[in-house]
Design a protein around this motif. Structure first.
Motif, PDB file in Angstrom:
ATOM      1  N   HIS A   1     -15.976  -5.849  13.461  1.00 40.19           N
ATOM      2  CA  HIS A   1     -14.901  -6.116  12.543  1.00 40.19           C
ATOM      3  C   HIS A   1     -14.565  -7.595  12.650  1.00 40.19           C
ATOM      4  O   HIS A   1     -14.616  -8.379  13.621  1.00 40.19           O
ATOM      5  CB  HIS A   1     -13.784  -5.076  12.854  1.00 40.19           C
ATOM      6  CG  HIS A   1     -13.171  -5.171  14.342  1.00 40.19           C
ATOM      7  ND1 HIS A   1     -13.707  -4.572  15.309  1.00 40.19           N
ATOM      8  CD2 HIS A   1     -12.064  -5.945  14.716  1.00 40.19           C
ATOM      9  CE1 HIS A   1     -13.092  -4.929  16.472  1.00 40.19           C
ATOM     10  NE2 HIS A   1     -12.156  -5.358  16.135  1.00 40.19           N
TER      11      HIS A   1
ATOM     12  N   HIS B   1     -16.545  -9.417  15.679  1.00 38.75           N
ATOM     13  CA  HIS B   1     -16.726  -8.987  17.255  1.00 38.75           C
ATOM     14  C   HIS B   1     -16.648  -7.455  17.288  1.00 38.75           C
ATOM     15  O   HIS B   1     -16.081  -6.553  16.237  1.00 38.75           O
ATOM     16  CB  HIS B   1     -15.575  -9.434  18.102  1.00 38.75           C
ATOM     17  CG  HIS B   1     -13.935  -9.066  17.575  1.00 38.75           C
ATOM     18  ND1 HIS B   1     -13.419  -9.966  16.502  1.00 38.75           N
ATOM     19  CD2 HIS B   1     -13.506  -8.288  18.213  1.00 38.75           C
ATOM     20  CE1 HIS B   1     -12.170  -8.947  16.605  1.00 38.75           C
ATOM     21  NE2 HIS B   1     -12.117  -8.366  17.758  1.00 38.75           N
TER      22      HIS B   1
ATOM     23  N   ARG C   1      -5.810  -9.304  26.436  1.00 37.43           N
ATOM     24  CA  ARG C   1      -6.099 -10.174  25.021  1.00 37.43           C
ATOM     25  C   ARG C   1      -4.830 -10.623  24.582  1.00 37.43           C
ATOM     26  O   ARG C   1      -3.581 -10.188  24.559  1.00 37.43           O
ATOM     27  CB  ARG C   1      -6.586  -8.839  24.250  1.00 37.43           C
ATOM     28  CG  ARG C   1      -6.880  -9.457  23.049  1.00 37.43           C
ATOM     29  CD  ARG C   1      -7.112  -8.487  21.879  1.00 37.43           C
ATOM     30  NE  ARG C   1      -5.972  -7.921  21.188  1.00 37.43           N
ATOM     31  CZ  ARG C   1      -5.928  -6.946  20.239  1.00 37.43           C
ATOM     32  NH1 ARG C   1      -6.937  -6.274  19.746  1.00 37.43           N
ATOM     33  NH2 ARG C   1      -4.833  -6.402  19.878  1.00 37.43           N
TER      34      ARG C   1
ATOM     35  N   GLU D   1     -10.579  -8.985  12.920  1.00 34.19           N
ATOM     36  CA  GLU D   1      -9.372  -8.548  13.470  1.00 34.19           C
ATOM     37  C   GLU D   1      -8.288  -8.609  12.236  1.00 34.19           C
ATOM     38  O   GLU D   1      -8.204  -9.506  11.600  1.00 34.19           O
ATOM     39  CB  GLU D   1      -8.852  -9.517  14.677  1.00 34.19           C
ATOM     40  CG  GLU D   1      -7.910  -8.870  15.380  1.00 34.19           C
ATOM     41  CD  GLU D   1      -8.363  -7.659  16.273  1.00 34.19           C
ATOM     42  OE1 GLU D   1      -9.354  -7.603  16.466  1.00 34.19           O
ATOM     43  OE2 GLU D   1      -7.617  -6.732  16.822  1.00 34.19           O
TER      44      GLU D   1
END
Ligand SMILES: [Fe+2]
Length: 286
Positions: free
Chosen positions: A126, A262, A281, A128
């Motif tokens: 996908h 990613h 993250r 983000e």
């Protein structure tokens, strides 16, 4: 024109996805070699990642002497831009300092999409925030390894360059994708757009879930043509060149969300249950 794409088991990308994410294969590390840096000097490490890796390659890998603490991690992120707050109620308990998300993938596999990032599942490819307005999408995803869980090769983060996906698409499919959006209220980007001469995709592989879409043209296009363009896109995403990032403590990977898709391979062995992989993250605004 509106329609709904539903994956069927015979779609070409289904087998390609299994091979990429579920087969237990370790994907090769991307060149060039990781940069080195010191956790106590996060600004210098981030500036080097930006200039020497992100600008030319669209991703950066930096090995620090130890994982950064939260203040250092935030300082690293500030060199790249403004970190976006993690507001989703699904993740609130895993957020520190409003913008740091703790990704611990020690939980057993689950079908609940809200829990999947934190479980042993693979994560489908996908970009983000693919359904968000372009200005609200993050430009960079910053991942730092606190603990790899197992030997660091399981639950690999994978990145697939968008230029390669674009090059693999037949022209008629591209012509559909630049006019195609998720059918949702509000300002939704087209699945394919161009920025600074580069193709940029906003799309997620929703696995078995239906994808409601809306498409304006090209003339003569029917729903079957749109569904086929999505099949071509997913096949190009999973059939192309994938780069795999393995994890060691203190490794920081930055992925440019306008240049790479990613995802993550399925966890196996220790990482699937006994030793939690722990990444932190940040999402950095455009
Ligand atoms: Fe993601």
């Amino acid at each position: 024109m509106k329609g709904t794409y539903r994956e069927s088991p015979g779609d070409r990308h289904v087998e390609l996805r299994r091979a990429l994410l579920e087969s237990g294969r370790t994907h090769p590390a991307p060149a060039p070699a990781p940069l080195r840096g010191r956790a106590a000097a996060p600004e210098a490490a981030a500036a080097a990642a930006l200039a020497e890796r992100l600008d030319p390659y669209g991703f950066a890998v930096t090995d620090l002497d130890r994982p950064m603490d939260n203040a250092e991690f935030l300082a690293f992120g500030r060199v790249l831009g403004t970190a976006q707050p993690e507001l989703s109620p699904d993740v609130r308990a895993r957020v520190e300092d409003r913008v740091i998300l703790n990704l611990r993938s020690g939980a057993a596999p689950t079908d609940d999409p809200a829990v999947q990032p934190f479980a042993a599942n693979a994560l489908t490819l996908h970009s983000e925030s693919s359904g968000a307005p372009v200005r609200a999408q993050p430009r960079h995803i910053v991942l730092m390894c606190v603990s790899p869980g197992g030997d660091g090769r399981s639950a690999q983060t994978v990145a697939v360059p968008m230029t390669g996906v674009h090059a693999a698409l037949p022209a008629p499919a591209r012509d559909v994708l630049v006019r195609l959006r998720y059918d949702r209220p509000g300002e939704v980007p087209t699945v394919l757009r161009h920025e600074a001469g580069r193709p940029v995709f906003s799309v997620r592989d929703f696995l078995g879930a239906p994808l409601a879409w809306s498409c304006d043209g090209p003339s003569g296009t029917g729903p079957a043509t749109v569904d086929n363009a999505l099949r071509e896109l997913y096949a190009a995403m999973y059939g192309g060149e994938a780069r795999g990032f393995t994890w060691i403590p203190g490794r920081v990977v930055v992925i440019d969300n306008t240049r790479h898709f990613h995802g993550r391979t399925r966890a196996s062995g220790a990482a699937a249950g006994t030793v939690a992989r722990h990444l932190k993250r940040l999402r950095i605004a455009a």
